[in-house]
Design a protein around this motif. Structure first.
Motif, PDB file in Angstrom:
ATOM      1  N   GLN C 121       0.795  -1.230   0.000  1.00 17.45           N
ATOM      2  CA  GLN C 121       0.000   0.000   0.000  1.00 17.45           C
ATOM      3  C   GLN C 121       0.824   1.276   0.000  1.00 17.45           C
ATOM      4  O   GLN C 121       1.854   1.365   0.672  1.00 17.45           O
ATOM      5  N   GLY C 122       0.317   2.279  -0.712  1.00 18.56           N
ATOM      6  CA  GLY C 122       0.847   3.629  -0.659  1.00 18.56           C
ATOM      7  C   GLY C 122      -0.321   4.604  -0.615  1.00 18.56           C
ATOM      8  O   GLY C 122      -1.467   4.235  -0.887  1.00 18.56           O
ATOM      9  N   VAL C 123      -0.030   5.853  -0.258  1.00 20.92           N
ATOM     10  CA  VAL C 123      -1.055   6.894  -0.228  1.00 20.92           C
ATOM     11  C   VAL C 123      -0.954   7.692  -1.532  1.00 20.92           C
ATOM     12  O   VAL C 123       0.142   8.109  -1.922  1.00 20.92           O
ATOM     13  N   PHE C 124      -2.086   7.887  -2.197  1.00 23.64           N
ATOM     14  CA  PHE C 124      -2.094   8.590  -3.480  1.00 23.64           C
ATOM     15  C   PHE C 124      -3.026   9.796  -3.444  1.00 23.64           C
ATOM     16  O   PHE C 124      -4.210   9.670  -3.086  1.00 23.64           O
ATOM     17  N   PHE C 125      -2.498  10.955  -3.854  1.00 20.85           N
ATOM     18  CA  PHE C 125      -3.347  12.093  -4.157  1.00 20.85           C
ATOM     19  C   PHE C 125      -3.967  11.818  -5.513  1.00 20.85           C
ATOM     20  O   PHE C 125      -3.283  11.376  -6.443  1.00 20.85           O
ATOM     21  N   CYS C 126      -5.281  12.070  -5.635  1.00 18.43           N
ATOM     22  CA  CYS C 126      -5.998  11.816  -6.889  1.00 18.43           C
ATOM     23  C   CYS C 126      -6.396  13.136  -7.536  1.00 18.43           C
ATOM     24  O   CYS C 126      -7.303  13.824  -7.051  1.00 18.43           O
ATOM     25  N   GLU C 127      -5.730  13.488  -8.611  1.00 23.67           N
ATOM     26  CA  GLU C 127      -6.060  14.688  -9.383  1.00 23.67           C
ATOM     27  C   GLU C 127      -7.080  14.312 -10.455  1.00 23.67           C
ATOM     28  O   GLU C 127      -6.898  13.325 -11.170  1.00 23.67           O
ATOM     29  N   PHE C 128      -8.155  15.095 -10.537  1.00 27.43           N
ATOM     30  CA  PHE C 128      -9.156  14.832 -11.576  1.00 27.43           C
ATOM     31  C   PHE C 128      -9.392  16.050 -12.469  1.00 27.43           C
ATOM     32  O   PHE C 128     -10.186  15.986 -13.398  1.00 27.43           O
ATOM     33  N   ASP C 129      -8.743  17.160 -12.168  1.00 31.15           N
ATOM     34  CA  ASP C 129      -8.927  18.371 -12.981  1.00 31.15           C
ATOM     35  C   ASP C 129      -7.618  19.156 -13.072  1.00 31.15           C
ATOM     36  O   ASP C 129      -7.584  20.374 -12.903  1.00 31.15           O
ATOM     37  N   GLY C 130      -6.537  18.421 -13.356  1.00 32.26           N
ATOM     38  CA  GLY C 130      -5.221  19.046 -13.420  1.00 32.26           C
ATOM     39  C   GLY C 130      -4.897  19.504 -14.829  1.00 32.26           C
ATOM     40  O   GLY C 130      -5.758  19.422 -15.714  1.00 32.26           O
ATOM     41  N   PRO C 131      -3.651  19.975 -15.002  1.00 32.90           N
ATOM     42  CA  PRO C 131      -2.630  20.130 -13.953  1.00 32.90           C
ATOM     43  C   PRO C 131      -2.908  21.333 -13.058  1.00 32.90           C
ATOM     44  O   PRO C 131      -3.371  22.377 -13.524  1.00 32.90           O
ATOM     45  N   ARG C 132      -2.592  21.157 -11.763  1.00 35.77           N
ATOM     46  CA  ARG C 132      -2.805  22.211 -10.767  1.00 35.77           C
ATOM     47  C   ARG C 132      -1.818  22.069  -9.616  1.00 35.77           C
ATOM     48  O   ARG C 132      -1.224  21.005  -9.419  1.00 35.77           O
TER      49      ARG C 132
END
Lengths: 146, 146, 146
Positions: C121-132
């Motif tokens: 397991q790892g922790v992931f930030f989920c971008e859905f409207d990038g790039p930002r």
């Protein structure tokens, strides 16, 4: 919507009541949850929300344009349509699936006596089998170092 | 299923073991989590659940009609089918996606020494790449004012 | 990515900054969150993550094969396509829906001064409207019995 009465101090338990008016409906409850935070007198802590229903949920999302909430309702209805050959015979199997996808709990930090939400965020009760009278359980705990 | 041994007092850490028997399978673990709550001796607090696997999850949903759990399994299999042109070559990419949709953690309040679940709610381990031997980590923390 | 500065002791508040480069993109932030855990000096506790954005989220999933993250991005894009007749006129209604599906908060236990993640397991930030440029709020609380 009305708010339950809890204990003020380092831990607070309350409740927000929600009356929904449509089958699928996101109802913003940010103001009611903020009232619980104020009633708790807790300035730094965590606010936990728990929905004790199996055909509803709670999310944090945009509260600026009401079209966003409607898009979420409609997309969930498209992905998990009502009455599409489910085994569960009460006609609300889709609502149970939607509840599992968005989840029945949420967590928001409390800072300086308020919910530490982002600029465009609000808390939404998610109704998937309304209209009904619903409840959201609220627990606010002070940080141990406070 | 068996339950791990933890510390009683104001914080408790334990574990629930689950043996799954199908590829996609919701297994109710409410009774096992209640045993952890009882072992913790905590009467008012929060129970946190964490699944240390990447092709499984945990939800809170209806435990009255077993058809509901099967409808959730089948709808997730329909939305995210196994083997539908994924990049990940182990044949379980769908299971990773399903895990991301339902989530690997859950939170339930503890009141009067029991899980404060709604009338129809139970806790379910969600297997998406079984059959396997699985674990759910449990942490129960007493409210600061207790 | 850089990490915010918080208070060490029994409660710690910090922040992880993330710069995304694509519209839909999972970015692993496990190392940054581990730095916050180390900075907190908390050995047994809970690490809470909160994304203050409405078109992003946070999940815990596999970090061994990068193809898994891409399969999650692509499957969400398939289920909730960009520009598919939404009411919200900013062109990112799909991103709000995806955020609601994966959620804006996560919780990981802290044990022996580290995140108690599973083997893969790892922790992931989920971008859905990038790039930002994005932020993930981090709060780490020591267990009451510590």
């Amino acid at each position: 919507m009305k708010q339950g009465i809890g204990r003020a101090g380092r831990a607070y338990a309350g409740e927000v009541s929600v009356r929904t008016s449509r089958r699928s409906e996101l109802v913003e409850i940010t103001a009611e949850v903020e009232k619980a935070v104020a009633a708790s007198s807790i300035t730094e802590g965590v606010c936990y929300l728990f929905v004790p229903h199996t055909t509803a949920g709670v999310i944090v999302n945009e509260n600026d344009d009401p079209a966003v909430a409607r898009d979420i309702e409609k997309t969930l209805d498209r992905l998990v349509p009502c009455g599409a050959g489910y085994e569960h015979l009460e006609g609300n199997a889709d609502a149970h699936v939607k509840s599992s996808l968005v989840g029945v709990s949420a967590m928001v930090f409390v800072e300086r006596g308020r919910l530490a939400l982002g600029r465009w965020q609000g808390v939404f009760f998610c109704e998937f089998d309304g209209p009904r009278d619903r409840r959201v359980r609220v627990k606010i705990l002070a940080d141990p170092s406070e």
